[in-house]
Design a protein around this motif. Structure first.
Motif, PDB file in Angstrom:
ATOM      1  N   GLY A  65       0.829  -1.197   0.000  1.00 27.03           N
ATOM      2  CA  GLY A  65       0.000   0.000   0.000  1.00 27.03           C
ATOM      3  C   GLY A  65       0.864   1.248   0.000  1.00 27.03           C
ATOM      4  N   ALA A  66       0.248   2.382  -0.329  1.00 26.56           N
ATOM      5  CA  ALA A  66       1.011   3.614  -0.509  1.00 26.56           C
ATOM      6  C   ALA A  66       1.449   4.246   0.806  1.00 26.56           C
ATOM      7  CB  ALA A  66       0.197   4.622  -1.313  1.00 26.56           C
ATOM      8  N   GLY A  67       0.631   4.127   1.843  1.00 21.38           N
ATOM      9  CA  GLY A  67       0.918   4.828   3.092  1.00 21.38           C
ATOM     10  C   GLY A  67       1.221   3.895   4.239  1.00 21.38           C
ATOM     11  N   GLY A  68       1.764   4.486   5.319  1.00 20.11           N
ATOM     12  CA  GLY A  68       2.095   3.706   6.502  1.00 20.11           C
ATOM     13  C   GLY A  68       0.890   3.361   7.363  1.00 20.11           C
ATOM     14  N   ARG A  69      -0.188   4.106   7.206  1.00 25.88           N
ATOM     15  CA  ARG A  69      -1.482   3.849   7.840  1.00 25.88           C
ATOM     16  C   ARG A  69      -1.536   4.184   9.333  1.00 25.88           C
ATOM     17  NH1 ARG A  69      -1.056  -0.654   4.321  1.00 25.88           N
ATOM     18  NH2 ARG A  69      -2.702  -0.698   2.733  1.00 25.88           N
ATOM     19  N   ALA A  70      -0.489   3.931  10.076  1.00 29.13           N
ATOM     20  CA  ALA A  70      -0.511   4.179  11.522  1.00 29.13           C
ATOM     21  C   ALA A  70       0.926   4.283  12.011  1.00 29.13           C
ATOM     22  CB  ALA A  70      -1.240   3.045  12.243  1.00 29.13           C
ATOM     23  N   SER A  71       1.088   4.629  13.281  1.00 26.86           N
ATOM     24  CA  SER A  71       2.429   4.655  13.856  1.00 26.86           C
ATOM     25  C   SER A  71       2.952   3.233  13.991  1.00 26.86           C
ATOM     26  CB  SER A  71       2.394   5.337  15.224  1.00 26.86           C
ATOM     27  OG  SER A  71       1.699   4.521  16.153  1.00 26.86           O
ATOM     28  N   LEU A  78       5.585  -2.746   9.514  1.00 24.00           N
ATOM     29  CA  LEU A  78       5.409  -3.838   8.562  1.00 24.00           C
ATOM     30  C   LEU A  78       6.696  -4.636   8.401  1.00 24.00           C
ATOM     31  CD1 LEU A  78       3.449  -1.806   5.865  1.00 24.00           C
ATOM     32  CD2 LEU A  78       2.501  -3.200   7.719  1.00 24.00           C
ATOM     33  N   ALA A  79       6.589  -5.759   7.725  1.00 28.74           N
ATOM     34  CA  ALA A  79       7.745  -6.635   7.531  1.00 28.74           C
ATOM     35  C   ALA A  79       8.879  -5.918   6.809  1.00 28.74           C
ATOM     36  CB  ALA A  79       7.319  -7.883   6.758  1.00 28.74           C
ATOM     37  N   VAL A  80       8.545  -5.022   5.880  1.00 29.56           N
ATOM     38  CA  VAL A  80       9.572  -4.311   5.131  1.00 29.56           C
ATOM     39  C   VAL A  80      10.344  -3.339   6.034  1.00 29.56           C
ATOM     40  CG1 VAL A  80       8.070  -2.416   4.330  1.00 29.56           C
ATOM     41  CG2 VAL A  80      10.038  -3.127   2.945  1.00 29.56           C
ATOM     42  N   HIS A  81       9.664  -2.746   7.019  1.00 28.29           N
ATOM     43  CA  HIS A  81      10.347  -1.899   8.004  1.00 28.29           C
ATOM     44  C   HIS A  81      11.295  -2.744   8.863  1.00 28.29           C
ATOM     45  CE1 HIS A  81       6.475   0.562   7.548  1.00 28.29           C
ATOM     46  NE2 HIS A  81       7.434   1.279   7.003  1.00 28.29           N
ATOM     47  N   ILE A 250      17.754   0.895  21.712  1.00 30.88           N
ATOM     48  CA  ILE A 250      16.616   0.907  20.793  1.00 30.88           C
ATOM     49  C   ILE A 250      15.318   0.671  21.550  1.00 30.88           C
ATOM     50  CG2 ILE A 250      15.596  -0.190  18.777  1.00 30.88           C
ATOM     51  CD1 ILE A 250      18.181   1.588  18.340  1.00 30.88           C
ATOM     52  N   ASP A 251      15.324  -0.243  22.513  1.00 36.25           N
ATOM     53  CA  ASP A 251      14.115  -0.463  23.325  1.00 36.25           C
ATOM     54  C   ASP A 251      13.722   0.813  24.063  1.00 36.25           C
ATOM     55  OD1 ASP A 251      13.995  -3.108  22.539  1.00 36.25           O
ATOM     56  OD2 ASP A 251      14.935  -3.891  24.363  1.00 36.25           O
ATOM     57  N   HIS A 252      14.720   1.523  24.571  1.00 36.94           N
ATOM     58  CA  HIS A 252      14.453   2.777  25.287  1.00 36.94           C
ATOM     59  C   HIS A 252      13.821   3.809  24.349  1.00 36.94           C
ATOM     60  CE1 HIS A 252      15.149   5.896  28.350  1.00 36.94           C
ATOM     61  NE2 HIS A 252      15.482   6.679  27.342  1.00 36.94           N
ATOM     62  N   LEU A 253      14.346   3.929  23.134  1.00 34.41           N
ATOM     63  CA  LEU A 253      13.796   4.900  22.185  1.00 34.41           C
ATOM     64  C   LEU A 253      12.360   4.542  21.804  1.00 34.41           C
ATOM     65  CD1 LEU A 253      16.842   5.518  19.812  1.00 34.41           C
ATOM     66  CD2 LEU A 253      16.087   6.887  21.766  1.00 34.41           C
ATOM     67  N   ILE A 254      12.083   3.263  21.636  1.00 35.38           N
ATOM     68  CA  ILE A 254      10.712   2.845  21.302  1.00 35.38           C
ATOM     69  C   ILE A 254       9.742   3.266  22.403  1.00 35.38           C
ATOM     70  CG2 ILE A 254       9.221   0.814  21.014  1.00 35.38           C
ATOM     71  CD1 ILE A 254      11.593  -0.548  19.592  1.00 35.38           C
ATOM     72  N   GLN A 255      10.200   3.209  23.646  1.00 33.01           N
ATOM     73  CA  GLN A 255       9.326   3.558  24.770  1.00 33.01           C
ATOM     74  C   GLN A 255       9.202   5.059  24.992  1.00 33.01           C
ATOM     75  OE1 GLN A 255       7.598   1.105  26.244  1.00 33.01           O
ATOM     76  NE2 GLN A 255       8.682  -0.209  24.760  1.00 33.01           N
ATOM     77  N   PHE A 256      10.284   5.830  24.715  1.00 38.31           N
ATOM     78  CA  PHE A 256      10.319   7.206  25.201  1.00 38.31           C
ATOM     79  C   PHE A 256      10.570   8.283  24.135  1.00 38.31           C
ATOM     80  CE2 PHE A 256      11.675   4.519  28.824  1.00 38.31           C
ATOM     81  CZ  PHE A 256      10.631   4.810  29.695  1.00 38.31           C
ATOM     82  N   ALA A 257      10.906   7.923  22.902  1.00 37.44           N
ATOM     83  CA  ALA A 257      11.175   8.941  21.868  1.00 37.44           C
ATOM     84  C   ALA A 257       9.859   9.398  21.255  1.00 37.44           C
ATOM     85  CB  ALA A 257      12.104   8.376  20.794  1.00 37.44           C
ATOM     86  N   ARG A 258       9.388  10.536  21.666  1.00 35.94           N
ATOM     87  CA  ARG A 258       8.065  11.007  21.265  1.00 35.94           C
ATOM     88  C   ARG A 258       7.911  11.170  19.741  1.00 35.94           C
ATOM     89  NH1 ARG A 258       4.915  13.237  25.385  1.00 35.94           N
ATOM     90  NH2 ARG A 258       4.138  14.918  24.077  1.00 35.94           N
ATOM     91  N   PRO A 259       8.920  11.693  19.021  1.00 32.07           N
ATOM     92  CA  PRO A 259       8.768  11.785  17.568  1.00 32.07           C
ATOM     93  C   PRO A 259       8.612  10.420  16.885  1.00 32.07           C
ATOM     94  CG  PRO A 259      10.487  13.264  18.304  1.00 32.07           C
ATOM     95  CD  PRO A 259      10.141  12.398  19.476  1.00 32.07           C
ATOM     96  N   TYR A 260       9.104   9.365  17.525  1.00 35.48           N
ATOM     97  CA  TYR A 260       8.889   8.019  16.988  1.00 35.48           C
ATOM     98  C   TYR A 260       7.496   7.499  17.353  1.00 35.48           C
ATOM     99  CZ  TYR A 260       9.324   3.004  16.218  1.00 35.48           C
ATOM    100  OH  TYR A 260       9.109   1.720  15.788  1.00 35.48           O
ATOM    101  N   ILE A 261       7.127   7.661  18.610  1.00 35.66           N
ATOM    102  CA  ILE A 261       5.875   7.100  19.113  1.00 35.66           C
ATOM    103  C   ILE A 261       4.663   7.705  18.415  1.00 35.66           C
ATOM    104  CG2 ILE A 261       4.403   6.896  21.160  1.00 35.66           C
ATOM    105  CD1 ILE A 261       7.039   6.996  22.828  1.00 35.66           C
ATOM    106  N   THR A 263       4.284   9.389  15.425  1.00 35.27           N
ATOM    107  CA  THR A 263       4.375   9.687  13.999  1.00 35.27           C
ATOM    108  C   THR A 263       3.965   8.469  13.184  1.00 35.27           C
ATOM    109  OG1 THR A 263       6.176  11.264  14.333  1.00 35.27           O
ATOM    110  CG2 THR A 263       5.911  10.389  12.118  1.00 35.27           C
ATOM    111  N   THR A 264       3.198   8.695  12.135  1.00 36.58           N
ATOM    112  CA  THR A 264       2.845   7.603  11.229  1.00 36.58           C
ATOM    113  C   THR A 264       4.106   6.984  10.641  1.00 36.58           C
ATOM    114  OG1 THR A 264       0.729   8.635  10.676  1.00 36.58           O
ATOM    115  CG2 THR A 264       1.595   7.030   9.097  1.00 36.58           C
TER     116      THR A 264
END
Length: 392
Positions: A65-71, A78-81, A250-261, A263-264
């Protein structure tokens, strides 16, 4: 009585007038690819226009699909990410990686997640704006050491002994000067003072290192550079960015990096494009060889012409002219001859350091370099004539 909003209109008009009067007004130009010779972009390996990347993007969009759809944390991962994160970790010789939508977001998110008011951050004075802004937004106590001056960094770290967590932050390749940070020296100094080192290798990835893994990559492992940031929209010709390091980081960033959490997720076609670019980076090392041949030739012939190039062995070749008006004149003369070159003025660079930011690519031919050097020589001649007329 002033109408609602009048104060805003007045403020906007005043800021605009002030910026224009100082000769600092920025403009955008809509360009058709191939219509001008581009010596302003960051497509260092010539991959951005490669039809194989375009096909990979189309195929990725057809499949996912063209878009990421969600964060990423909702349903957008997705698997490609996942495949791209594994591939980037492998390239840089680290256990894990995390995708961000832009390099600016990667730096803001990482610094915001790692730093707070108890953190002391030490930054090179010429670091990218995203690094400066990230520390500021995190509320960290920041000091900036003189550019490339390990002695100054040593003094600042020594003064901050036993004063909370410490993080040293530097560009890998400095985006306006093209010089490369002393990664080994930064790592040794940081380690000596119990600080972590974070390097943004946006302009080194794909260009430097034996396998295009950048000025940090596998040569400086995770023990020396615990936090490594790279971007995908420069040498790799795609878009987005990543942070790589330990699994704990990386686990820490997944939990606490707001621009990651919040953003689509990156469009899956873009991730597929980057996977193809990484494949070509490995399969076609001649691109890097060709690029560095172009750099050496340009510097040699520019020196013959007496052009004031700053020292740089990277694709970023700054022609420091000093005066903003002079820089804009040269840029206009180049544009008249069908060439796009970055005209960089304050506040991006310090006052008196205005320059043409010439960038080279593996896609440039010898004829392209001939044309650029011819026009630069003409600019120098025209400049000298105009200066002589002004004096007389």
């Amino acid at each position: 009585m002033a109408a609602p909003g009048d104060s805003w209109a007045t403020w906007l008009a005043g800021r605009s007038s002030e910026h224009r009067a100082r000769g600092l007004w920025r403009t955008r130009r809509s360009r058709v690819p191939g219509a001008v010779l581009d010596f302003a972009g960051n497509d260092y390996l010539g991959l951005a226009g490669d039809p194989r990347l375009a096909e990979a993007q189309a195929e990725g969009a057809r499949h996912y699909g063209a878009g990421g759809r969600a964060s990423h944390l909702v349903s957008g991962h997705l698997a490609v990410h996942e495949a791209l994160e594994h591939r980037l970790a492998t390239l840089t010789g680290r256990p894990a990686a995390l995708l961000f939508s832009t390099g600016y977001m990667a730096n803001l998110g990482t610094l915001q997640a790692l730093c707070d008011s108890d953190t002391r951050v030490f930054q090179d004075r010429l670091n990218h704006a995203s690094l400066i802004d990230g520390a500021r937004l995190a509320g960290a106590r920041s000091r900036r050491f003189h550019h490339g001056d390990l002695g100054d960094l040593e003094r600042l770290l020594a003064r901050a002994a036993d004063d909370g967590r410490r993080l040293v932050v530097s560009d890998g390749v400095f985006s306006m000067d093209g010089d490369v940070a002393d990664i080994a020296g930064l790592a040794a100094t940081s380690t000596r003072h119990g600080a972590w080192l974070m390097v943004d290798d946006a302009h080194g990835l794909g260009v430097l290192g034996e396998a295009g893994d950048g000025c940090v990559g596998r040569a400086h492992g995770i023990e020396r550079v615990p936090v490594l940031v790279g971007t995908l929209g420069k040498a790799l010709g795609s878009a987005g960015a990543f942070v790589t390091g330990s699994q704990a980081l990386i686990d820490h960033l997944i939990q606490f990096a707001r621009p990651y959490i919040y953003t689509t997720a990156q469009p899956p076609g873009v991730a597929a494009t980057t996977l193809k670019a990484l494949e070509l980076l490995e399969a076609e090392p001649e691109r890097r060889d060709r690029l560095h041949t172009r750099i050496r030739r340009f510097r040699k012939e520019a020196a013959t012409l007496g052009l004031p190039l700053a020292a740089s062995s990277t694709p970023i070749q700054p022609l420091v002219l000093g005066d903003s008006q002079r820089v804009m004149c040269w840029a206009a003369w180049l544009a008249e001859r069908g060439m796009a070159v970055g005209a960089i003025r304050e506040p991006t660079v310090p006052r008196g350091q205005a320059r043409l930011r010439i960038t080279l690519s593996a896609a440039h031919t010898d004829a392209d370099l001939d044309a650029l050097l011819e026009v630069l020589a003409d600019c120098s001649t025209r400049d000298a004539i105009a200066e002589g007329e002004a004096i007389s």
